[in-house]
Design a protein around this motif. Structure first.
Motif, PDB file in Angstrom:
ATOM      1  N   SER A 291      -4.826   1.821  -2.581  1.00 15.18           N
ATOM      2  CA  SER A 291      -3.953   2.606  -1.987  1.00 15.18           C
ATOM      3  C   SER A 291      -4.513   3.981  -1.807  1.00 15.18           C
ATOM      4  O   SER A 291      -4.315   4.765  -0.795  1.00 15.18           O
TER       5      SER A 291
ATOM      6  N   LEU B 131       0.775  -1.271  -0.041  1.00 13.10           N
ATOM      7  CA  LEU B 131      -0.049   0.036  -0.065  1.00 13.10           C
ATOM      8  C   LEU B 131       0.906   1.146  -0.025  1.00 13.10           C
ATOM      9  O   LEU B 131       0.212   2.351  -0.080  1.00 13.10           O
ATOM     10  N   ASP B 132       2.280   1.046   0.171  1.00 11.97           N
ATOM     11  CA  ASP B 132       3.185   2.315   0.052  1.00 11.97           C
ATOM     12  C   ASP B 132       3.541   2.764  -1.365  1.00 11.97           C
ATOM     13  O   ASP B 132       4.198   1.797  -1.770  1.00 11.97           O
ATOM     14  N   ARG B 133       2.897   3.416  -2.015  1.00 11.60           N
ATOM     15  CA  ARG B 133       3.148   3.797  -3.550  1.00 11.60           C
ATOM     16  C   ARG B 133       4.837   4.093  -3.770  1.00 11.60           C
ATOM     17  O   ARG B 133       4.859   3.931  -4.837  1.00 11.60           O
TER      18      ARG B 133
END
Length: 214
Positions: A208, A167-169
């Protein structure tokens, strides 16, 4: 935080999911412009999050089995659609089914994941693929360390990747390629030897935008 706890993972994800889907989000990824034909085949996938404790070092790959993760599969090279690619459990929505029912059925067929073990949070943004599918992602929480058994006809292997990592772009690399006469931009990530890209990466990236996990 364990499943069923008032302040546990399920309640946290549920609150973030509701908040994220109550606001307008622009720029969601789609391959709709590459889709051929007048109609698309409805499909659904299960984003199954394992109910593990949330660590302070959320992106630490060395703690991959000690924090919430997402179950992903690798499709056999013999499959007609997206052979060899990393995917969520899922498939076509059969007549009389909704997206949730289809996603749970497919996860049970592919991984022997009991549908009654999934605590469903909700359905997220529809994703149109360039290969003729309209995919509805279904987010749910499952107990950790389930004894999953892949169906060899549909699943080559399965693995669990940290939720915080996906979920961390900033962890994704943007690529581009010429496809059907146009430039197609896509995301990819290498995780433990698995290449996560294409439709799966796009669905995660869209999620996200809805869930502010960090």
């Amino acid at each position: 935080m364990r499943q069923g706890d008032k302040g546990g993972l399920f309640e946290r994800l549920k609150a973030l999911f509701k908040e994220g889907h109550a606001r307008d989000v622009s720029g969601l990824i789609s391959d709709a412009k590459f889709a051929t034909g007048e109609t698309q085949t409805p499909a659904a996938v299960l984003i199954a999050v394992t109910d593990r404790p949330v660590l302070k070092q959320r992106s630490d790959r060395t703690e991959k089995n000690s924090q919430p993760g997402i179950i992903l599969t690798q499709r056999p090279n013999s499959m007609r659609d997206h052979p060899g690619q990393v995917a969520f459990p899922g498939g076509k929505i059969d007549a009389g089914e909704d997206a949730v029912t289809a996603a749970l059925r497919e996860a049970e067929e592919e991984l022997d994941l009991p549908r009654d073990a999934v605590r469903v949070i909700g359905t997220s943004d529809l994703y149109t693929t360039g290969t003729g599918f309209e995919v509805t992602p279904v987010l749910g929480v499952i107990p950790p360390d389930l004894d999953l058994t892949p169906n060899p006809a549909e699943v080559e292997a399965w693995f669990e990747a940290p939720l915080s990592l996906l979920l961390d772009r900033s962890n994704w690399t943007q690529r581009e390629a010429l496809w059907r006469g146009e430039t197609r931009r896509y995301l990819e990530m290498d995780y433990s030897g698995y290449r996560i890209w294409g439709v799966t990466a796009a669905i995660i990236a869209n999620l996200s935008r809805r869930i502010d996990w960090t």
